[in-house]
Design a protein around this motif. Structure first.
Motif, PDB file in Angstrom:
ATOM      1  N   ARG A   6       4.482   7.067  -7.435  1.00 33.58           N
ATOM      2  CA  ARG A   6       4.423   5.604  -7.551  1.00 33.58           C
ATOM      3  C   ARG A   6       3.499   4.991  -6.496  1.00 33.58           C
ATOM      4  O   ARG A   6       3.096   3.844  -6.626  1.00 33.58           O
ATOM      5  CB  ARG A   6       5.816   4.995  -7.402  1.00 33.58           C
ATOM      6  N   PHE A   7       3.232   5.739  -5.443  1.00 36.96           N
ATOM      7  CA  PHE A   7       2.353   5.224  -4.390  1.00 36.96           C
ATOM      8  C   PHE A   7       0.911   5.323  -4.861  1.00 36.96           C
ATOM      9  O   PHE A   7       0.479   6.337  -5.382  1.00 36.96           O
ATOM     10  CB  PHE A   7       2.543   6.005  -3.090  1.00 36.96           C
ATOM     11  N   ARG A   8       0.162   4.251  -4.663  1.00 32.23           N
ATOM     12  CA  ARG A   8      -1.242   4.195  -5.076  1.00 32.23           C
ATOM     13  C   ARG A   8      -2.155   4.369  -3.863  1.00 32.23           C
ATOM     14  O   ARG A   8      -2.112   3.547  -2.936  1.00 32.23           O
ATOM     15  CB  ARG A   8      -1.559   2.853  -5.745  1.00 32.23           C
ATOM     16  N   PRO A   9      -2.963   5.431  -3.859  1.00 34.52           N
ATOM     17  CA  PRO A   9      -3.919   5.591  -2.755  1.00 34.52           C
ATOM     18  C   PRO A   9      -4.817   4.365  -2.669  1.00 34.52           C
ATOM     19  O   PRO A   9      -5.136   3.743  -3.676  1.00 34.52           O
ATOM     20  CB  PRO A   9      -4.735   6.827  -3.153  1.00 34.52           C
ATOM     21  N   GLY A  10      -5.166   4.011  -1.463  1.00 30.80           N
ATOM     22  CA  GLY A  10      -5.984   2.822  -1.244  1.00 30.80           C
ATOM     23  C   GLY A  10      -5.140   1.625  -0.844  1.00 30.80           C
ATOM     24  O   GLY A  10      -5.658   0.645  -0.344  1.00 30.80           O
ATOM     25  N   THR A  11      -3.825   1.708  -1.104  1.00 32.05           N
ATOM     26  CA  THR A  11      -2.924   0.664  -0.631  1.00 32.05           C
ATOM     27  C   THR A  11      -2.345   1.140   0.701  1.00 32.05           C
ATOM     28  O   THR A  11      -2.540   2.284   1.105  1.00 32.05           O
ATOM     29  CB  THR A  11      -1.782   0.386  -1.631  1.00 32.05           C
ATOM     30  N   SER A  12      -1.618   0.290   1.355  1.00 30.29           N
ATOM     31  CA  SER A  12      -1.098   0.615   2.680  1.00 30.29           C
ATOM     32  C   SER A  12       0.158   1.497   2.583  1.00 30.29           C
ATOM     33  O   SER A  12       1.202   1.055   2.102  1.00 30.29           O
ATOM     34  CB  SER A  12      -0.757  -0.672   3.430  1.00 30.29           C
ATOM     35  N   LEU A  13       0.042   2.726   3.048  1.00 27.71           N
ATOM     36  CA  LEU A  13       1.197   3.630   3.084  1.00 27.71           C
ATOM     37  C   LEU A  13       2.251   3.060   4.023  1.00 27.71           C
ATOM     38  O   LEU A  13       3.446   3.106   3.740  1.00 27.71           O
ATOM     39  CB  LEU A  13       0.776   5.032   3.539  1.00 27.71           C
ATOM     40  N   SER A  14       1.820   2.481   5.127  1.00 27.49           N
ATOM     41  CA  SER A  14       2.742   1.881   6.081  1.00 27.49           C
ATOM     42  C   SER A  14       3.566   0.778   5.421  1.00 27.49           C
ATOM     43  O   SER A  14       4.799   0.756   5.534  1.00 27.49           O
ATOM     44  CB  SER A  14       1.953   1.302   7.260  1.00 27.49           C
ATOM     45  N   ALA A  15       2.914  -0.138   4.723  1.00 28.19           N
ATOM     46  CA  ALA A  15       3.629  -1.238   4.063  1.00 28.19           C
ATOM     47  C   ALA A  15       4.595  -0.697   3.015  1.00 28.19           C
ATOM     48  O   ALA A  15       5.723  -1.192   2.887  1.00 28.19           O
ATOM     49  CB  ALA A  15       2.640  -2.212   3.428  1.00 28.19           C
ATOM     50  N   TRP A  16       4.174   0.318   2.279  1.00 30.44           N
ATOM     51  CA  TRP A  16       5.029   0.914   1.250  1.00 30.44           C
ATOM     52  C   TRP A  16       6.269   1.529   1.874  1.00 30.44           C
ATOM     53  O   TRP A  16       7.381   1.347   1.392  1.00 30.44           O
ATOM     54  CB  TRP A  16       4.225   1.940   0.448  1.00 30.44           C
ATOM     55  N   LEU A  17       6.096   2.251   2.987  1.00 28.84           N
ATOM     56  CA  LEU A  17       7.231   2.872   3.673  1.00 28.84           C
ATOM     57  C   LEU A  17       8.160   1.812   4.272  1.00 28.84           C
ATOM     58  O   LEU A  17       9.383   1.952   4.206  1.00 28.84           O
ATOM     59  CB  LEU A  17       6.739   3.828   4.762  1.00 28.84           C
ATOM     60  N   TYR A  18       7.594   0.756   4.844  1.00 30.98           N
ATOM     61  CA  TYR A  18       8.431  -0.313   5.403  1.00 30.98           C
ATOM     62  C   TYR A  18       9.216  -1.011   4.295  1.00 30.98           C
ATOM     63  O   TYR A  18      10.364  -1.372   4.485  1.00 30.98           O
ATOM     64  CB  TYR A  18       7.590  -1.330   6.186  1.00 30.98           C
ATOM     65  N   ARG A  19       8.602  -1.185   3.149  1.00 33.36           N
ATOM     66  CA  ARG A  19       9.311  -1.797   2.016  1.00 33.36           C
ATOM     67  C   ARG A  19      10.476  -0.913   1.585  1.00 33.36           C
ATOM     68  O   ARG A  19      11.581  -1.396   1.339  1.00 33.36           O
ATOM     69  CB  ARG A  19       8.332  -2.018   0.867  1.00 33.36           C
ATOM     70  N   LEU A  20      10.231   0.395   1.485  1.00 32.40           N
ATOM     71  CA  LEU A  20      11.305   1.334   1.143  1.00 32.40           C
ATOM     72  C   LEU A  20      12.411   1.301   2.198  1.00 32.40           C
ATOM     73  O   LEU A  20      13.600   1.316   1.870  1.00 32.40           O
ATOM     74  CB  LEU A  20      10.762   2.765   1.021  1.00 32.40           C
ATOM     75  N   ALA A  21      12.014   1.251   3.467  1.00 32.37           N
ATOM     76  CA  ALA A  21      13.004   1.214   4.551  1.00 32.37           C
ATOM     77  C   ALA A  21      13.834  -0.063   4.475  1.00 32.37           C
ATOM     78  O   ALA A  21      15.056  -0.023   4.654  1.00 32.37           O
ATOM     79  CB  ALA A  21      12.299   1.313   5.907  1.00 32.37           C
ATOM     80  N   TYR A  22      13.192  -1.167   4.186  1.00 29.86           N
ATOM     81  CA  TYR A  22      13.903  -2.437   4.087  1.00 29.86           C
ATOM     82  C   TYR A  22      14.939  -2.387   2.968  1.00 29.86           C
ATOM     83  O   TYR A  22      16.096  -2.751   3.162  1.00 29.86           O
ATOM     84  CB  TYR A  22      12.913  -3.586   3.862  1.00 29.86           C
ATOM     85  N   THR A  23      14.538  -1.929   1.796  1.00 31.61           N
ATOM     86  CA  THR A  23      15.490  -1.871   0.678  1.00 31.61           C
ATOM     87  C   THR A  23      16.601  -0.865   0.964  1.00 31.61           C
ATOM     88  O   THR A  23      17.749  -1.091   0.583  1.00 31.61           O
ATOM     89  CB  THR A  23      14.797  -1.540  -0.656  1.00 31.61           C
ATOM     90  N   THR A  24      16.293   0.206   1.655  1.00 36.35           N
ATOM     91  CA  THR A  24      17.314   1.186   2.032  1.00 36.35           C
ATOM     92  C   THR A  24      18.325   0.549   2.980  1.00 36.35           C
ATOM     93  O   THR A  24      19.534   0.733   2.828  1.00 36.35           O
ATOM     94  CB  THR A  24      16.665   2.434   2.681  1.00 36.35           C
ATOM     95  N   CYS A  25      17.847  -0.207   3.949  1.00 34.21           N
ATOM     96  CA  CYS A  25      18.741  -0.892   4.886  1.00 34.21           C
ATOM     97  C   CYS A  25      19.628  -1.905   4.173  1.00 34.21           C
ATOM     98  O   CYS A  25      20.830  -1.990   4.439  1.00 34.21           O
ATOM     99  CB  CYS A  25      17.939  -1.590   5.992  1.00 34.21           C
TER     100      CYS A  25
END
Length: 178
Positions: A60-79
């Motif tokens: 689901r991750f698209r190269p060229g987008t921010s991996l950091s932002a994607w991981l932070y979004r996942l972390a936020y929803t996990t929290c």
């Protein structure tokens, strides 16, 4: 050693890319989750879950987008999921052990008056010094909306800290130095 950018390698599902992402983002995500959850052990669980979700959903991750932002979004929803689960538990959580390397009791209590989103915004702006444009990518909301929410959270946090021992010490310091 693969010289391609981490986001490209990560999107392919490379275990080495996952290890690199953990090495690069593990500690910052742990601090981020800790400030949202106000519990170090739950934050550790949240980060582990975040990286498991990221690896399982690497397509689901698209190269060229921010991996950091994607991981932070996942972390936020996990929290947020962990907080929902915590609310459903009938047993009160055990008291948090005081650890001087992390959140003090006054600040922890004050942070608990904020919503998870407010805690995340305060942490991201104050500790990580992220711009509102970067936060807009993480949360998928306009920067102006996040700016307003941050200001409200900051005021609410200041009110919650008013009258705490830390705040009184700060006032005493100002009187003695000013």
């Amino acid at each position: 050693m693969d010289a391609r950018p981490l986001d490209e390698r990560f999107a392919e599902g490379s275990e080495a890319a996952l290890a690199d992402a953990i090495a690069l983002y593990g500690q910052p995500l742990l601090r981020y989750c800790h400030h949202i959850l106000c519990d170090y052990h739950e934050a550790q669980d949240a980060v582990q879950t975040t990286f498991i979700k990221a690896y399982d959903n690497h397509r689901r991750f698209r190269p060229g987008t921010s991996l950091s932002a994607w991981l932070y979004r996942l972390a936020y929803t996990t929290c947020v999921d962990l907080l929902r689960h915590r609310k459903r538990q009938l047993v009160t959580p055990p008291p948090v052990a005081a650890d001087p390397d992390y959140i003090g009791e006054d600040l922890r209590r004050a942070l608990e008056t904020l919503s998870p989103e407010q805690r995340a915004l305060v942490y991201s702006r104050v500790i990580e010094q992220r711009s509102f444009d970067a936060l807009a990518v993480i949360y998928g909301k306009p920067a102006a909306t996040l700016r307003k929410r941050y200001e409200r959270a900051r005021k609410k946090l200041a009110q919650a800290l008013q009258g705490t021992p830390a705040e009184r010490r700060s006032k005493e310091y100002e009187t003695h130095t000013g």
